[in-house]
Design an enzyme around this catalytic site. Structure first.
Site, PDB file in Angstrom:
ATOM      1  N   GLY A  60       0.768  -1.232   0.000  1.00 38.97           N
ATOM      2  CA  GLY A  60       0.000   0.000   0.000  1.00 38.97           C
ATOM      3  C   GLY A  60       0.801   1.285   0.000  1.00 38.97           C
ATOM      4  N   GLY A 111       2.709   2.362  -2.531  1.00 35.11           N
ATOM      5  CA  GLY A 111       2.805   2.930  -3.867  1.00 35.11           C
ATOM      6  C   GLY A 111       3.915   2.351  -4.716  1.00 35.11           C
ATOM      7  N   LYS A 112       4.291   1.087  -4.461  1.00 37.68           N
ATOM      8  CA  LYS A 112       5.351   0.462  -5.254  1.00 37.68           C
ATOM      9  C   LYS A 112       5.002   0.437  -6.736  1.00 37.68           C
ATOM     10  CE  LYS A 112       5.297  -3.462  -3.110  1.00 37.68           C
ATOM     11  NZ  LYS A 112       4.262  -3.157  -2.102  1.00 37.68           N
ATOM     12  N   THR A 113       3.759   0.052  -7.038  1.00 35.39           N
ATOM     13  CA  THR A 113       3.364  -0.040  -8.438  1.00 35.39           C
ATOM     14  C   THR A 113       3.424   1.318  -9.126  1.00 35.39           C
ATOM     15  OG1 THR A 113       1.944  -1.959  -8.024  1.00 35.39           O
ATOM     16  CG2 THR A 113       1.473  -0.665  -9.993  1.00 35.39           C
ATOM     17  N   SER A 114       2.924   2.349  -8.465  1.00 36.17           N
ATOM     18  CA  SER A 114       2.961   3.697  -9.047  1.00 36.17           C
ATOM     19  C   SER A 114       4.388   4.145  -9.313  1.00 36.17           C
ATOM     20  CB  SER A 114       2.261   4.701  -8.116  1.00 36.17           C
ATOM     21  OG  SER A 114       0.906   4.376  -7.942  1.00 36.17           O
ATOM     22  N   ASP A 122       3.816  -9.833  -8.092  1.00 40.89           N
ATOM     23  CA  ASP A 122       2.806  -9.796  -7.037  1.00 40.89           C
ATOM     24  C   ASP A 122       1.598 -10.630  -7.442  1.00 40.89           C
ATOM     25  OD1 ASP A 122       0.933  -9.160  -5.093  1.00 40.89           O
ATOM     26  OD2 ASP A 122       1.484  -7.050  -5.028  1.00 40.89           O
ATOM     27  N   THR A 156      -7.124   1.593  -7.163  1.00 40.20           N
ATOM     28  CA  THR A 156      -6.475   0.285  -7.127  1.00 40.20           C
ATOM     29  C   THR A 156      -6.935  -0.574  -5.945  1.00 40.20           C
ATOM     30  OG1 THR A 156      -4.554   1.080  -8.339  1.00 40.20           O
ATOM     31  CG2 THR A 156      -4.256  -0.892  -7.001  1.00 40.20           C
TER      32      THR A 156
END
Length: 600
Positions: free
Chosen positions: A18, A20-23, A45, A507
């Protein structure tokens, strides 16, 4: 982002769920692709949301992102990877061994641990086999939450050790030769991770004390694995432009205090600070703005201005749910959802509220990060017992039990083979699953509140039920009653109440919807959704917060109208929900008088 000035070939993003790794991974990929560099973005993931962020349908093979040249992306799907891995291991023996032997091999490859190994096998192929990614200038890994990431990173040494000591030719994953064939790639994977000229590990965190503490723990564990080339990204830095907004000033103050007390290890790392965005970070334009210092961050987008379409006081509070649970006097409450949405706090608040009604409550977690004790600030409360399912302790107990039962009548050679099998990393999965089932069984006599692991791991535990039976009876003839009755208990709406916890962001909401679909396929119906840390019930003036507040509206409406039969809306709390007093605030937030409902 300083690490993009002279980027290494491999960029590996990790951190607490949560944050913000993906962002951040997507923003880095877009930046490099804009420079004309060929980039492959990979998610390891199980609960990947790259498709949504990039607005592109992805698979487990590199797929070009239609709206941006030079960028390809892919998801390593554990289920598909496991199926392909299983067939790759079994295929050479078809028409060679008897059909009974083939079926036995397929069963050995059906456990949840095979999913882990298969996903890692794909990951290792990309990082350890240069030929697999030679068409790309950079490979960026958007990884799973911290506990899962560290599991992936430790698997090479664990499996290498098992291969060195196992002489039987088989393991709980089937023929050992199948693993040995990958050993060279696994070793190159570890070498690549530790090579600072090839790989940079980007630790992503939030300006939050618990998130920074988790990042420090991760930093230390990665250094111990030889991965020392690290860069810190603090995502979501908030600086208000409206000092008269009390919510904004408290939010900024909390972040400032967290950063000022940065753990010493993190303080030594080079770092990038990313401002809090006013809207959802989906789409190429929004991702591009993250790395552009000239992009304004305090302007409220025109499409976000307008009236609220959701009334906060139309929703329930945690206290409303607790009143219903308490009338049943026993049962199980499970908080489930994406990492970082507040499952631990919600679980702790419910457990405290039930205990204060004079009920016996056991609050436990299967989360490797285990933040339950922090949420309660180690306070004692009559009727409340707090515990953690400790993988090491459960594994030791399970090994001893199997040796005492299944090993009792074996000769020396048979006992040696059993002991070798129990040294397999898969044994931990079985042991933890047993503990989870045992905790659920306690709900027959009292209340059990389980703060579960992030979505991907939780689903793996649930999916393991049928494969577990085959696996455990291979090592022991005994089937615990708690395991045998686990799925019936989870499917009983009068016994188990599942709360899907999310944030009012695109998300987390859509990942929670996927979780609900998975649960329903398993014939498990969620009791309610909990939308945590919402700005909707609050009065805010700062343009960033107003923008985020307006962005919440369609998402909350989507949950209420299309996804949830029952919704709890918890406002962003100025005082963190830590300790009994802090958890009371979370329980009572948004409480209002509603007609008493019959127990379900």
């Amino acid at each position: 982002m300083e690490f993009l000035n002279s980027p290494t070939r491999n960029l590996f993003f990790t951190g607490k769920g949560g944050v913000g790794k993906t962002s951040m991974a997507c923003a880095a990929a877009v930046n490099l692709a804009d420079r004309g560099l060929k980039v492959l973005l990979v998610s390891t993931d199980p609960a990947s949301n790259l498709d949504e962020v990039l607005a592109t349908k992805l698979s487990n093979r590199p797929t070009p992102v239609a709206t941006l040249d030079n960028l390809w992306a892919m998801n390593i799907d554990p289920e598909q990877a496991a199926s392909e891995y299983r067939e790759r291991m079994v295929a050479p023996y078809r028409n060679v061994l008897p059909e009974a032997a083939i079926k036995s091999m397929e069963e050995q490859f059906s456990g949840s641990c095979t999913l882990e190994i298969a996903a890692f096998d794909e990951f290792a192929k990309l990082l350890g086999d240069t030929a697999a990614t030679e068409a790309f200038d950079h490979v960026i890994f958007d990884t799973a939450p911290t506990g899962h990431t560290l599991r992936l990173l430790t698997l090479p040494s664990a499996w290498s050790g098992f291969m060195d000591t196992n002489t039987s030719g088989t393991s709980c994953l089937g023929p050992l030769a199948g693993l040995q064939a990958q050993e060279a790639i696994y070793k190159r994977t570890v070498a690549s991770l530790a090579n600072e000229d090839q790989t940079t590990l980007i630790l992503v965190t939030r300006p939050d004390t618990s998130a920074l503490r988790e990042a420090e723990r991760t930093r230390g564990e990665l250094c111990a694995l030889g991965v020392a080339n690290q860069h810190l990204v603090i995502n979501g830095i908030f600086k208000t432009t409206i000092p008269s907004d009390p919510i904004a000033t408290v939010m900024q103050s909390r972040g400032d205090q967290a950063i000022s007390s940065l753990p010493s290890g993190l303080g030594k790392l080079k770092r990038t600070e990313v401002p809090l965005a006013s809207n959802s970070l989906t789409g190429i334009a929004a991702l591009r703005a993250i790395t552009s210092p000239d992009t304004p961050t305090t302007e409220l987008p025109d499409h976000l201005t307008g009236k609220h379409i959701v009334r906060a006081d139309d929703q329930d509070s945690i206290s409303d749910l607790v009143d219903e649970f308490a009338r049943q006097q026993r049962g199980v409450v499970l908080t489930m959802g994406k990492g970082g949405v507040g499952k631990t706090s919600v679980a702790a608040a419910i457990a405290v509220a039930l205990a204060e009604k004079g009920l016996q409550v056991h609050l436990s977690t299967t989360d490797p990060a285990a933040h339950v004790a922090n949420a309660l600030a180690e306070e004692n409360l009559d009727g409340l017992r707090v515990s953690r399912i400790d993988p090491a302790a459960e594994t030791a107990s399970y090994r001893n039990e199997v040796l005492r039962t299944a090993g009792a009548g074996l000769d020396k050679q048979g006992l040696a083979l059993l002991e070798e099998d129990l040294r397999s990393p898969c044994t931990e999965e079985i042991a933890v699953f047993r503990a989870f089932a045992r905790a659920v069984a306690e709900g027959e006599d009292s209340f059990v509140v389980l703060d579960t692991a992030p979505t991907g791991h939780t689903i793996l535990l649930l999916d393991a039920a049928m494969a577990y039976h085959r696996e455990v009876t291979r090592q022991s003839t005994q089937m615990p009653e708690s395991v045998e009755n686990l799925l019936p208990r989870l499917r009983d709406p009068k016994f188990t109440h599942i709360l899907v916890v999310t944030l009012p962001e695109s998300t987390p909401v859509h990942e929670a919807a996927k979780l609900q679909e998975d649960l329903r396929r398993a014939e498990i119906e969620p009791f309610a959704w909990v939308i945590n840390q919402s700005l909707t019930p609050l009065t805010v003036k700062d343009p960033i917060l107003v923008g985020r507040q307006q962005s919440e509206q369609p998402l909350i409406a989507e949950v209420i109208s299309n996804l949830s039969k029952r919704t709890v809306l918890i406002p962003w709390l100025a005082v963190p929900p830590v300790g009994v007093t802090g958890l009371h605030q979370m329980t009572e937030a948004n409480r209002h008088s509603i007609p008493e409902r019959a127990s379900t």
